[in-house]
Motif scaffolding. Structure first.
Motif, PDB file in Angstrom:
ATOM      1  N   MET A  51      -2.547  -6.166   8.220  1.00  0.00           N
ATOM      2  CA  MET A  51      -3.550  -5.275   7.639  1.00  0.00           C
ATOM      3  C   MET A  51      -3.993  -4.217   8.655  1.00  0.00           C
ATOM      4  O   MET A  51      -4.075  -3.030   8.320  1.00  0.00           O
ATOM      5  N   SER A  52      -4.216  -4.638   9.901  1.00  0.00           N
ATOM      6  CA  SER A  52      -4.668  -3.645  10.873  1.00  0.00           C
ATOM      7  C   SER A  52      -3.545  -2.677  11.246  1.00  0.00           C
ATOM      8  O   SER A  52      -3.789  -1.497  11.480  1.00  0.00           O
ATOM      9  N   ARG A  53      -2.305  -3.158  11.240  1.00  0.00           N
ATOM     10  CA  ARG A  53      -1.189  -2.242  11.509  1.00  0.00           C
ATOM     11  C   ARG A  53      -1.052  -1.202  10.406  1.00  0.00           C
ATOM     12  O   ARG A  53      -0.774  -0.023  10.657  1.00  0.00           O
ATOM     13  N   LEU A  54      -1.231  -1.674   9.173  1.00  0.00           N
ATOM     14  CA  LEU A  54      -1.134  -0.739   8.051  1.00  0.00           C
ATOM     15  C   LEU A  54      -2.241   0.309   8.132  1.00  0.00           C
ATOM     16  O   LEU A  54      -2.017   1.495   7.882  1.00  0.00           O
ATOM     17  N   ALA A  55      -3.433  -0.165   8.486  1.00  0.00           N
ATOM     18  CA  ALA A  55      -4.565   0.753   8.602  1.00  0.00           C
ATOM     19  C   ALA A  55      -4.276   1.802   9.674  1.00  0.00           C
ATOM     20  O   ALA A  55      -4.470   3.001   9.474  1.00  0.00           O
ATOM     21  N   ARG A  56      -3.761   1.328  10.799  1.00  0.00           N
ATOM     22  CA  ARG A  56      -3.443   2.218  11.913  1.00  0.00           C
ATOM     23  C   ARG A  56      -2.303   3.164  11.513  1.00  0.00           C
ATOM     24  O   ARG A  56      -2.351   4.366  11.801  1.00  0.00           O
TER      25      ARG A  56
ATOM     26  N   LEU B  13      -7.476  -3.466  -0.360  1.00  0.00           N
ATOM     27  CA  LEU B  13      -7.818  -3.179  -1.756  1.00  0.00           C
ATOM     28  C   LEU B  13      -6.696  -2.404  -2.458  1.00  0.00           C
ATOM     29  O   LEU B  13      -6.230  -2.816  -3.517  1.00  0.00           O
ATOM     30  N   ILE B  14      -6.253  -1.304  -1.831  1.00  0.00           N
ATOM     31  CA  ILE B  14      -5.207  -0.517  -2.510  1.00  0.00           C
ATOM     32  C   ILE B  14      -3.870  -1.245  -2.526  1.00  0.00           C
ATOM     33  O   ILE B  14      -3.021  -0.974  -3.350  1.00  0.00           O
ATOM     34  N   ASP B  15      -3.717  -2.203  -1.615  1.00  0.00           N
ATOM     35  CA  ASP B  15      -2.467  -2.960  -1.599  1.00  0.00           C
ATOM     36  C   ASP B  15      -2.529  -4.192  -2.499  1.00  0.00           C
ATOM     37  O   ASP B  15      -1.593  -4.986  -2.552  1.00  0.00           O
ATOM     38  N   GLY B  16      -3.644  -4.343  -3.179  1.00  0.00           N
ATOM     39  CA  GLY B  16      -3.767  -5.470  -4.107  1.00  0.00           C
ATOM     40  C   GLY B  16      -3.826  -6.822  -3.412  1.00  0.00           C
ATOM     41  O   GLY B  16      -3.369  -7.825  -3.947  1.00  0.00           O
ATOM     42  N   CYS B  36     -16.829   6.158   2.701  1.00  0.00           N
ATOM     43  CA  CYS B  36     -15.783   5.207   2.336  1.00  0.00           C
ATOM     44  C   CYS B  36     -15.077   5.635   1.052  1.00  0.00           C
ATOM     45  O   CYS B  36     -13.872   5.418   0.882  1.00  0.00           O
ATOM     46  N   ALA B  37     -15.822   6.244   0.149  1.00  0.00           N
ATOM     47  CA  ALA B  37     -15.223   6.717  -1.105  1.00  0.00           C
ATOM     48  C   ALA B  37     -14.184   7.794  -0.803  1.00  0.00           C
ATOM     49  O   ALA B  37     -13.092   7.804  -1.378  1.00  0.00           O
ATOM     50  N   GLU B  38     -14.547   8.668   0.124  1.00  0.00           N
ATOM     51  CA  GLU B  38     -13.638   9.739   0.535  1.00  0.00           C
ATOM     52  C   GLU B  38     -12.357   9.154   1.132  1.00  0.00           C
ATOM     53  O   GLU B  38     -11.243   9.572   0.840  1.00  0.00           O
ATOM     54  N   LYS B  39     -12.564   8.171   1.963  1.00  0.00           N
ATOM     55  CA  LYS B  39     -11.457   7.506   2.648  1.00  0.00           C
ATOM     56  C   LYS B  39     -10.514   6.842   1.636  1.00  0.00           C
ATOM     57  O   LYS B  39      -9.295   6.950   1.739  1.00  0.00           O
ATOM     58  N   LEU B  40     -11.121   6.202   0.657  1.00  0.00           N
ATOM     59  CA  LEU B  40     -10.325   5.528  -0.367  1.00  0.00           C
ATOM     60  C   LEU B  40      -9.499   6.543  -1.156  1.00  0.00           C
ATOM     61  O   LEU B  40      -8.326   6.324  -1.454  1.00  0.00           O
ATOM     62  N   THR B  42      -8.455   9.422  -0.136  1.00  0.00           N
ATOM     63  CA  THR B  42      -7.368   9.899   0.723  1.00  0.00           C
ATOM     64  C   THR B  42      -6.212   8.902   0.764  1.00  0.00           C
ATOM     65  O   THR B  42      -5.045   9.272   0.652  1.00  0.00           O
ATOM     66  N   LEU B  43      -6.579   7.624   0.908  1.00  0.00           N
ATOM     67  CA  LEU B  43      -5.539   6.594   0.960  1.00  0.00           C
ATOM     68  C   LEU B  43      -4.716   6.585  -0.324  1.00  0.00           C
ATOM     69  O   LEU B  43      -3.499   6.470  -0.298  1.00  0.00           O
ATOM     70  N   ARG B  44      -5.411   6.725  -1.436  1.00  0.00           N
ATOM     71  CA  ARG B  44      -4.695   6.703  -2.721  1.00  0.00           C
ATOM     72  C   ARG B  44      -3.801   7.925  -2.858  1.00  0.00           C
ATOM     73  O   ARG B  44      -2.688   7.833  -3.391  1.00  0.00           O
ATOM     74  N   ALA B  45      -4.293   9.066  -2.379  1.00  0.00           N
ATOM     75  CA  ALA B  45      -3.487  10.289  -2.452  1.00  0.00           C
ATOM     76  C   ALA B  45      -2.230  10.154  -1.594  1.00  0.00           C
ATOM     77  O   ALA B  45      -1.140  10.555  -1.996  1.00  0.00           O
ATOM     78  N   MET B  46      -2.382   9.557  -0.422  1.00  0.00           N
ATOM     79  CA  MET B  46      -1.227   9.357   0.455  1.00  0.00           C
ATOM     80  C   MET B  46      -0.227   8.408  -0.172  1.00  0.00           C
ATOM     81  O   MET B  46       0.983   8.643  -0.150  1.00  0.00           O
TER      82      MET B  46
END
Lengths: 73, 263
Positions: A51-56, B13-16, B36-40, B42-46
């Motif tokens: 999880m931390s690697r993915l985050a990074r 969360l996004i990885d289920g 955190c909402a912004e971050k989420l 962005t993650l989903r867009a990526m």
């Protein structure tokens, strides 16, 4: 915040630019759709590390992405 | 938890990977935290952008070795002495890294093992190459649709068998499509199903070169194979799905092939 659309080649280049352990995590997750547990088995690390690697990996990717967008503009 | 901790969990969360309780907790935080909402977002867009990208060449070279090491090795016991497999091993895992699902790779290894146990070298050779092909990106399916009325006619005139193509979506097995293969010089139809993230390959042939009579119900290195004959067809179902779920699949296929009878 809205990511500019990047073509496949660019995304690939960005992913290829990641250090190996992070690239491994992101490829297994996004391309091969492995679960954290499966990635942990492949990489030989605990699930928490996955999880931390993915985050990074994603944060590095995001930074590289921004640079790439800057270059396009 | 603080935002840094929540932001780590956004990935899960996004990885289920979060259970319902934690997912609700993270979502509740995101609802009240703009950062955190912004971050989420962005993650989903990526994630979305990456899903559209072709990353097959982005895998690290050593990844192949790691995957190879992590995989169960029925091949080592059953086929290792065979040089052809040694030689094809590289392309085999090359195919895997090039974007095929791990489960499909293992399914293929397994089918190889099953045939090998027949001592029918020729069949094994053919199965190996057929499955190496199926692992190449884009070769899992020749016809890709969840519509059985598209898949079935597709086989007509292409395959010399009429495989059962049954839409089991309502029962939790999604029809993904079909593929033609050649095993031991004979045409094999493969119908591909999915349950959750698990792929199921249903191979259908008139009769393969191997004298593979009788039902087979095995768990090999944690993966399940079912072989049975019905309505004059030889059927193999292979998946990393749990045994009882694969049994359920076999049962449903069988029942649908011959609605009035029991399997």
């Amino acid at each position: 915040v809205i990511l500019q659309q990047q073509d496949s080649a660019t995304i690939r280049r960005l992913v290829e630019g990641l250090p190996e352990q992070f690239r491994e995590a992101i490829v297994l997750r996004e391309m091969n759709d492995l679960s954290y547990r499966e990635i942990a088995e492949v990489a030989g690390v605990p699930v928490g590390t996955v999880m931390s690697r993915l985050a990074r990996a994603r944060s590095m990717l995001r930074a590289a992405w921004n640079v790439a967008e800057g270059a396009v503009r | 938890m603080n935002c840094a901790e929540y932001q780590l969990l956004l990935h899960a969360l996004i990885d289920g990977e979060l259970d319902a309780v934690h997912a609700r907790d993270v979502e509740a935080h995101v609802a009240t935290c703009a950062g955190c909402a912004e971050k989420l977002k962005t993650l989903r867009a990526m994630r979305e952008a990456m899903a559209g990208a072709d990353l097959k060449f982005a895998a690290p070279a050593t990844l192949r070795d790691r995957i190879e090491a992590a995989l169960p090795s029925p091949s080592a016991q059953i086929i290792a002495p065979r040089q052809f497999f040694q030689a094809s091993r590289r392309s085999f895992f090359g195919g895997l890294v090039m974007g095929s699902a791990l489960s499909a790779a293992i399914a293929a290894t397994l089918v190889v093992g099953v045939f090998r146990s027949d001592q029918n070298e020729q069949v094994a050779d053919q199965v190996v190459s057929a499955h190496i092909r199926s692992l190449q990106a884009g070769h899992l399916m020749d016809v890709e649709t969840s519509d059985q009325h598209t898949v079935k006619p597709w086989f007509d005139g292409r395959a010399d068998v009429a495989p059962p193509v049954i839409d089991l979506t309502a029962q939790g097995f999604t029809l993904l499509g079909g593929r033609l293969d050649y095993v031991a010089g004979e045409q094999v139809a493969s119908v591909v199903y999915q349950r959750r993230k698990h792929l199921i390959n249903l191979f259908v042939a008139q009769r393969l070169g191997a004298k593979h009579a009788g039902a087979l119900n095995e768990t090999i290195q944690g993966y399940n194979v079912r072989h049975w004959s019905k309505e004059g067809l030889d059927l193999w179902a292979v998946s990393d799905l749990a045994g009882d779920e694969l049994d359920e699949f076999v049962q449903k296929i069988s029942a649908a092939m011959h609605p009035s009878g029991s399997s």
